[in-house]
Design an enzyme around this catalytic site. Structure first.
Site: not given
Length: 496
Positions: A263-264, A267, A293
């Site tokens: 997830h990160e 980003h 996001e």
């Protein structure tokens, strides 16, 4: 020097200050000893006030007016000027003493939150969070008066320029009506499938870290311009050309850290792929948190819970933990990574129940900013909302209203961008796979380059040139639209 050139110099200095603040904030969240908290709060407050003073420099008004008549500016320069005006307008709404007070309150509240979360003690956090909320209301009112917006929409506008609660209300009300029935259907289909057995741990943290780094490399993360660390709440931060991510480890379940890292990394790929020529300028920043996001959730939910990814990842997981057997085969892992379950923790939620977690937070923060409910009633209101939206109630506040850092850190207006981002992620991944035939086959062999190349062109490299709906329309053929997200859920979770 032209007015536009003077503006670029000033905004370059503002960006440099943001970089310094970003690294200090990262250190506060990862490595800073507790005893340094008060001093660090003073330092961050001073830097934020200095940055604010740069952004409201009276010369900017004259330069912006003069640059508006400069016929030599190209498309990117004109967009940069537009973004400069947006920043200047928002910043001039805030007095310096409010910026300073808010920074100090946030630093203090973040430290109090870490202890209160560990102790599941909301009353211990209450006075600190009340001060942050008071200042957020004040900031929202000041910006709202300047921009002609409600206080909540003014705060939302910081995270999603042009975002409006009226549009979000309609979209979220539709999802809130759709999701309970869909969740029941998905659970019924799931009950007809073999139930994957829990993987037997413990899973050593060093092995988890190594696996996470290996996945980051596969996704395209540049370790020469970033690093992976540990924090209480996972995040992506740092500075231009130094994009750092964090995760947290659980020796009983390696999937939490792994999916957090993925997830990160989504980003971070966005940050590392912003347009180099405008990296220090407003137009070179990410468009907003809906698209940000979308990039994290595209990687975590769309790409890395696909059968193609798990076919690639399964042997690496077995190697990392010295494991074998049918429970470690790709099919069993796919069932595990797409399992629907009503849980308490947002960051661990599956993509079917995840929007309900966000809708709850959105409704609560709107009410709190509007002073429509007392902050002391937050735990009870949280639990009631969990019962209504998810049919479950957390046993304590650590698993309830204390789980997220967003409100203690001043992130009021941020939460709706998660589900808006999930909707955008579905659109973008669908468009990428249609436009780039090698995207899914590439993922199956651990080569994310075809997918990331498409994202670099259509999202990352666009910076803030376009608004969110315009970017989505150019990339996918339509503005933000929940129908693609719903269709994705149906394909993944209702197929027998």
């Amino acid at each position: 020097m032209s007015a536009y050139a003077s503006l670029t110099v000033q905004f370059g200095r503002i960006s440099a200050m943001s970089n310094a603040i970003g690294i200090l904030q990262w250190d506060s969240d990862t490595m800073m000893p507790k005893g340094a908290a008060a001093s660090r709060a003073e330092s961050l407050a001073l830097l934020r006030v200095m940055q604010h003073e740069m952004a409201v420099d009276p010369r900017l008004s004259d330069w912006l007016e003069a640059a508006g008549g400069d016929g030599t500016l190209g498309t990117w320069e004109q967009a940069n000027l537009r973004e400069m005006r947006r920043v200047f307008t928002a910043q001039t709404a805030l007095p310096a003493d409010l910026v300073e007070a808010s920074s100090k309150a946030i630093s203090t509240c973040e430290m109090a939150w870490r202890q209160a979360r560990a102790d599941s003690d909301f009353p211990a956090l209450l006075p600190y969070l009340a001060e942050v909320l008071r200042l957020q209301r004040e900031a929202g009112a000041a910006k709202g008066e300047k921009l002609g917006l409600s206080p909540y929409d003014a705060l939302l506008n910081d995270y999603e320029p042009g975002g409006r609660s009226e549009k979000i209300d309609a979209l979220f009300d539709d999802l809130a009506a759709f999701l309970p029935g869909f969740t029941q259907e998905a659970l019924a289909v799931q009950a007809r499938r073999p139930t994957p057995a829990p993987l037997a741990g413990p899973f050593a943290i060093e092995a988890q870290r190594g696996l996470g780094q290996r996945m980051m490399t596969a996704l395209g993360y540049d370790f020469d311009r970033g690093r992976l660390d540990v924090s209480t709440h996972p995040f992506c931060g740092g500075a231009d050309h130094d994009v750092r991510i964090t995760t947290r480890y659980d020796e009983a379940d390696f999937s939490k850290a792994l999916m957090g890292v993925i997830h990160e990394t989504g980003h971070a790929l966005y940050e590392q792929g912003r347009p180099a020529a405008f990296m220090s300028q407003p137009v070179g920043q990410a468009r907003g948190m809906v698209l940000h996001e979308s990039q994290s959730l595209l990687m975590e939910m769309q790409a890395c819970r696909s059968p193609e990814f798990l076919g690639f990842a399964a042997p690496l997981m077995r190697e990392a933990f010295g494991a074998s057997g049918p429970d470690w085969e790709a099919e069993a892992l796919w069932r595990r990574y797409t399992r629907v379950e009503r849980g308490f923790i947002r960051v661990d939620a599956d993509e079917v129940t995840y929007p309900a977690h966000v809708i709850l937070r959105y409704r609560l923060e709107k009410a709190l900013i509007a002073d429509a409910m007392p902050l002391a009633e937050l735990p009870a209101a949280w639990n009631a909302g969990m019962q209504e939206l998810l049919g479950t109630v957390p046993p304590n506040d650590r698993l309830g209203c204390l789980q997220d850092i967003h409100w203690p850190s001043g992130g009021w207006g941020y939460f709706p961008t998660y589900t808006l981002g999930a909707i955008a992620a579905a659109q973008l991944f669908d468009a990428a796979c249609r436009a780039e035939p090698d995207a899914l086959p590439g993922i199956a062999r651990g080569d994310f380059a075809p997918l990331v190349s498409w994202l670099r062109t259509h999202v990352h490299g666009q910076g803030a040139l376009l608004d969110t709906d315009e970017l989505l329309t150019r990339a996918t053929g339509r503005p933000l639209d929940a129908s693609v997200f719903k269709a994705h859920l149906a394909r993944r979770y209702l197929a027998s």
